[in-house]
Scaffold this active site. Structure first.
Site, PDB file in Angstrom:
ATOM      1  N   CYS A 103      -5.200   1.564   8.267  1.00 56.68           N
ATOM      2  CA  CYS A 103      -4.672   0.237   7.940  1.00 56.68           C
ATOM      3  C   CYS A 103      -4.948   0.002   6.469  1.00 56.68           C
ATOM      4  CB  CYS A 103      -5.328  -0.852   8.776  1.00 56.68           C
ATOM      5  SG  CYS A 103      -4.801  -2.517   8.265  1.00 56.68           S
ATOM      6  N   MET A 317       2.756  -3.715   5.635  1.00 55.92           N
ATOM      7  CA  MET A 317       1.549  -2.956   5.893  1.00 55.92           C
ATOM      8  C   MET A 317       1.125  -2.258   4.602  1.00 55.92           C
ATOM      9  SD  MET A 317       4.102  -2.794   8.272  1.00 55.92           S
ATOM     10  CE  MET A 317       4.717  -1.131   8.571  1.00 55.92           C
TER      11      MET A 317
END
Length: 394
Positions: A103, A317
């Site tokens: 992430c 993201m």
């Protein structure tokens, strides 16, 4: 007789446009300190998954892909690194945690957590300035450098840096993703798994269209918005309220994963929902962001919309931003062409919440593209710290 809840030291943090529950490895129950069913069971319960109501009422999750995340950190086992960073993307409606990728947004919080929790040697923390935290990203076996602002020997979280997709300003944290497309042994060559900058992706019941399949930051499938019936200006509800559209995107993602060699059979795509990502690109256009902010074509290089865990992301993201920056730096990819083509070291792209700048340094050696570094800025802060409580997992 029912056993009482157990309590586990934890920190709830925002990193970039994501939120997650952070743990030190040795604070977890002994059975959860190693990968496996026991670890997954506890982390699922922490987040509140699986939840058929898709609300995460009985857990710390936020019922979206960007707020259903867990992070496990420990002193690094790698030479010249400070902290090992393991990321788990928690499914909302299934008893499943995807450990296949990073992430990028929560990466911005890793350095701050590591400094505040004694994972960085005190001799490396300045009284004022920036602490360079060397992160080993264990999911993808990559090095990431975080430049964490320090004031009076402590992490500086407040500031005036604004990030579209985040409501309030905070301190800027610059993140460098080193060799984001390199293999574990440091050799490039896997950036374009098929060897092509653009492939023809054939998807049953959807059609055939150009696609750039790239492994940088996170495996990502880029397609042209116009080829799949979109403009690139779409906001979340335009996609997420359309179940047929979501099913088409998942089918495209599955066939892209197959072509990238990430799975050997189309049915396996469901077992790695976190990767690859799928995104669609378009040349710049004027549009209104989800906050009501006007984004002008003259201020951006291209439009990008990306899906995460089956839904259009509200912003972008962090790992997909690395893929965008990398692909934009390589002449001939769909991302590069949408940005106008030619050599470039950074782009500003429009996403549903606004804009983001990302840079990458790419070069071609012996016919192979390599990227030494991708850079972007994020912010992070602690939201709550203490203990998270969960029923014992038998």
């Amino acid at each position: 007789m029912f056993k009482p809840q157990i309590r586990i030291p934890a920190t709830y943090m925002r990193g970039g446009t994501s939120k997650g529950v952070f743990f030190k490895l040795d604070d977890l129950p002994e059975a959860a300190q190693v990968a496996g069913a026991a670890r997954d069971a506890i982390l699922l319960r922490v987040i509140g998954s699986p939840d058929p109501y898709a609300k995460h009422t009985d857990g710390m999750g936020g019922a979206t892909s960007s707020t259903s995340k867990t992070v496990i950190l420990s002193k690094s086992s790698k030479a010249d690194h400070d902290v090992d960073y393991l990321f788990g993307q928690v499914a909302i409606d299934k008893p499943f945690i995807d450990w296949s990728g990073n992430c990028g947004n929560l990466t911005a919080a890793v350095g701050a957590f590591a400094i505040s929790n004694g994972l960085v040697d005190s001799s490396r923390i300045p009284l004022d300035g920036h602490c360079i935290v060397r992160i080993w990203q264990a999911n993808i076996q990559k090095t990431i450098i975080a430049h964490v602002p320090i004031t009076a020997g402590e992490v500086q979280e407040t500031g005036d840096f604004e990030l579209d997709g985040v409501t309030f300003p905070a301190a800027e944290v610059q993140i460098e993703f080193l060799d984001p497309a390199a293999d574990e042994d440091g050799e490039g060559g896997a950036m374009f798994p098929t060897g092509n900058l653009v492939d023809t992706l054939e998807v049953p019941e959807v059609g055939s269209f150009p696609a750039t399949l790239i492994n940088a930051g996170i495996p990502t499938i880029f397609v042209n918005a116009k080829d799949i019936g979109y403009t690139g200006m779409e906001l979340q509800d335009d996609i997420n309220a359309d179940q047929a559209a979501l099913a088409r995107f998942e089918l495209i993602r599955a066939y892209g994963a197959l072509k990238m060699g990430l799975i050997s059979h189309i049915s396996e795509a469901a077992t790695r929902a976190h990767t690859p990502k799928i995104a669609f690109v378009a040349p710049p256009l004027n549009y209104m962001a989800s906050s009501g902010k006007a984004v002008h074509a003259k201020d951006i290089d291209l439009l990008v919309r990306a899906l995460s865990m089956g839904k259009l992301h509200h912003a972008m993201m962090g790992t997909a931003a690395v893929a965008i920056g990398t692909a934009a730096a390589i002449s001939g990819t769909l991302v590069n062409l949408a940005a106008g083509g030619g050599a470039r070291q950074n782009v500003v792209f429009g996403h549903p919440s606004g804009t983001l700048r990302v840079g990458a340094q790419a070069q071609q050696t012996d016919g192979q593209w390599q990227v030494t570094k991708a850079i972007m800025s994020r912010s992070a802060r602690v939201l709550m710290e203490g203990w998270v409580r969960v029923p014992p997992q038998d």
